[in-house]
Design an enzyme around this catalytic site. Structure first.
Site, mmCIF file in Angstrom:
data_model
loop_
_atom_site.group_PDB
_atom_site.id
_atom_site.type_symbol
_atom_site.label_atom_id
_atom_site.label_comp_id
_atom_site.label_asym_id
_atom_site.label_seq_id
_atom_site.Cartn_x
_atom_site.Cartn_y
_atom_site.Cartn_z
ATOM 1 N N SER A 168 0.786 -1.096 0.034
ATOM 2 C CA SER A 168 -0.012 -0.034 -0.237
ATOM 3 C C SER A 168 1.065 1.377 -0.139
ATOM 4 O O SER A 168 1.662 1.313 0.857
ATOM 5 C CB SER A 168 -0.972 0.100 1.187
ATOM 6 N N CYS A 169 0.767 1.998 -1.173
ATOM 7 C CA CYS A 169 1.525 3.197 -1.247
ATOM 8 C C CYS A 169 0.638 4.449 -1.141
ATOM 9 O O CYS A 169 -0.628 4.233 -1.370
ATOM 10 C CB CYS A 169 2.440 3.560 -2.561
ATOM 11 N N ASP A 170 1.248 5.608 -0.959
ATOM 12 C CA ASP A 170 0.406 6.842 -0.951
ATOM 13 C C ASP A 170 1.093 7.762 -1.720
ATOM 14 O O ASP A 170 2.468 8.110 -1.357
ATOM 15 C CB ASP A 170 -0.201 7.360 0.285
ATOM 16 N N GLU A 217 1.302 3.262 -8.051
ATOM 17 C CA GLU A 217 0.604 2.622 -7.167
ATOM 18 C C GLU A 217 0.418 1.267 -7.787
ATOM 19 O O GLU A 217 -0.031 1.376 -8.852
ATOM 20 C CB GLU A 217 -0.651 3.586 -6.905
#
Length: 525
Positions: free
Chosen positions: A27-29, A114
């Protein structure tokens, strides 16, 4: 436009591989704040890269290179034609792959990606990874518009696919944020198909700032409080591990055709990309939409109160969740992804933030200002400045990896007894980061190389001094006494064992846990 139905491009993973996709939950942002939302008219980009806790992340600087017409380029899995010229760039990347998670080149083109899933299974056949595509944009494009076009071409010719996991299988599609001084694009790709929109630069601030930011990102009062006035418009965009809402500017023809053919979209109704392709389990469990909303609300709050700064962006990348949730502790629970991610005991929260980057494109200056951690866990690490022509005296890529491992030792020591150490660590991070930010004025970007090099080395020495202080503080506190987080400790001991590291996580649970367990076992017998 690639017109072949996308389903024919896909090799469906086996059932065991498909299960591993959900157990990986990287999970990246990623976000961008355009002029109109920032304090000084800069464009500011930020990203946290969340990967496997044992996956070393390196920051490297590559200079401009020229090649012959016959040259080939070996990406992570695929060999492709090399460009005649590749541009200088700084990138943050997992050590084992050719591609990168985020970076910026000499022309101020910034890219981050992402992981996304959809109803179309990701391709298992080795092709270009999404991270390969990020690096190819940086090395080959002078503008963000060129970057969008390159993605279309690469997907049409080579496709995307292959295992992007470290120590386990993980396959996914990719979304990209591609930015320069004049434009910013969000582009999502599924197999060889794509959809893209430009981030609006329109700005309409509210007449009253009192209602911003709302008490929580999902406060029921946040919408009603503005019911008497039109909603504000602020040029901020955020993406995470969830398909984006429209409206979209352009898409490949096969994207809608496949959705109609599969019965996901009614041809008589307007095409809704997100609802047609959304994979519901990943969309819910990954909490991508929640994190994207959280980062946007925080950034809008700063925008409405004087404008977003680099300091604000760093604060958002260190965020651990909404107000009213109690004091954050990574040992609590096995889910609950945050912008600053700490791995738990799985299966959902099994990744952590292994690298973080901020890029500032200042008005009238051609030289991007780059801030990196070279380390995991932004809440426990420091951002220090680099430029494409000024990198810290780290002795090359291997030294970058060595620093990542040094900080990772500190990181895991803190995680072993988080509530005991975090207040002191947070205070040290805030004080040291403030000194680094205050000494790194925008005038440095116009300075000569020697001045900037001296400043970069000085800031990196500050980082090293902090690491030393923090390590000594933890050593002086003695061995971790927290033994009741049994599953959490076992998960981290397993990760340490895979690296061959000493583990600071206690092995034997406290009697407050063992006693009831023994009683339950004996009762069962």
């Amino acid at each position: 436009v690639h017109n072949t139905p996308i389903i024919s491009q896909v090799v469906v993973p086996s059932s065991s591989s498909y299960l591993s996709i959900y157990l990986s939950m990287f999970s990246c942002d990623t976000f961008v704040c355009l002029p109109g939302s920032t304090a000084d008219g800069s464009t500011i980009f930020g990203k946290n890269s969340d990967r496997d806790p044992n996956e070393a992340h390196e920051v490297i600087c590559i200079q401009q290179m020229t090649y012959t017409h016959e040259s080939k380029l070996q990406c992570t899995y695929l060999e492709i034609d090399q460009a005649s010229v590749t541009y200088a760039c700084v990138m943050s990347k997992p050590q084992w792959m050719w591609g990168c998670e985020m970076g910026v080149n000499e022309f101020g083109v910034i890219v981050g990606n992402e992981a996304i899933l959809s109803r179309v299974p990701p391709c298992k056949t080795k092709a270009l990874l999404g991270m390969d595509i990020v690096r190819l944009i940086l090395e080959r494009c002078r503008t963000s518009t060129e970057g969008v076009q390159l993605v279309k071409e690469l997907l049409s010719i080579y496709g995307q696919g292959g295992n992007a996991g470290f120590g386990k299988e993980f396959y996914y599609h990719n979304a990209y944020m591609i930015v320069d001084r004049d434009h910013a694009y969000i582009m999502e790709t599924i197999a060889r198909e794509w959809i893209v929109k430009e981030v609006s630069r329109d700005t309409s601030l509210p007449s009253s700032y009192s209602s911003y930011p709302p008490s929580t990102p999902f406060s029921s009062s946040s919408s009603s409080s503005l019911s008497s006035s039109p909603p504000p418009t602020v040029p901020i965009a955020t993406i995470s591990n969830a398909l984006n809402e429209g409206p979209w500017d352009d898409m490949s023809r096969g994207l809608k055709e496949h959705a109609v053919r599969e019965g996901w979209s009614n041809p008589t109704n307007p095409f809704n990309y997100r609802e047609s392709y959304k994979e519901y389990l990943f969309d819910y469990a990954g909490e991508g939409a929640v994190r994207a909303c959280r980062s946007r609300v925080l950034l809008e709050g700063y925008a409405f109160h004087g404008g977003v700064t680099v300091e604000n962006v760093a604060s958002v990348l260190r965020d651990h969740g909404g107000e009213g949730e109690g004091k954050f502790d990574p040992r609590d629970g096995f889910s609950g992804q945050k912008i600053c991610m700490h791995a738990g005991y799985g299966p959902i929260r099994s990744s952590q933030t292994t690298g973080s980057m901020i890029v500032r494109l200042m008005p009238g200056l051609s030289r991007p200002m780059i801030w990196v951690t070279c380390a995991s866990a932004p809440c426990l690490s420091l951002y220090f400045p680099v430029w494409i022509d000024c990198f810290p005296n780290m002795g090359g890529e291997q030294m970058s990896l060595l620093f990542w491992k040094i900080h990772e030792g500190l990181h895991r020591a803190v995680l072993a007894d988080y509530s005991r150490y975090i207040d002191w660590i947070t205070d040290e991070v805030e004080k040291t980061q403030k000194r680094i930010f205050e000494s790194s004025g925008s005038d440095l970007a116009n300075g000569n190389v020697l001045e900037r090099k001296q400043h970069v080395d000085s800031c990196f020495n500050e980082v090293l001094a902090y690491e030393d202080r923090a390590s000594k503080y933890i050593d002086n506190q003695g061995k971790s006494r927290t033994t009741h987080h049994i599953f959490y400790n076992w998960a981290w001991r397993s990760r340490d064992r895979k690296l061959g590291w000493y583990s600071p996580f206690p092995l034997i649970p406290s009697m407050s846990i063992v006693g009831p367990m023994v009683v339950v076992i004996l009762a069962g017998l």
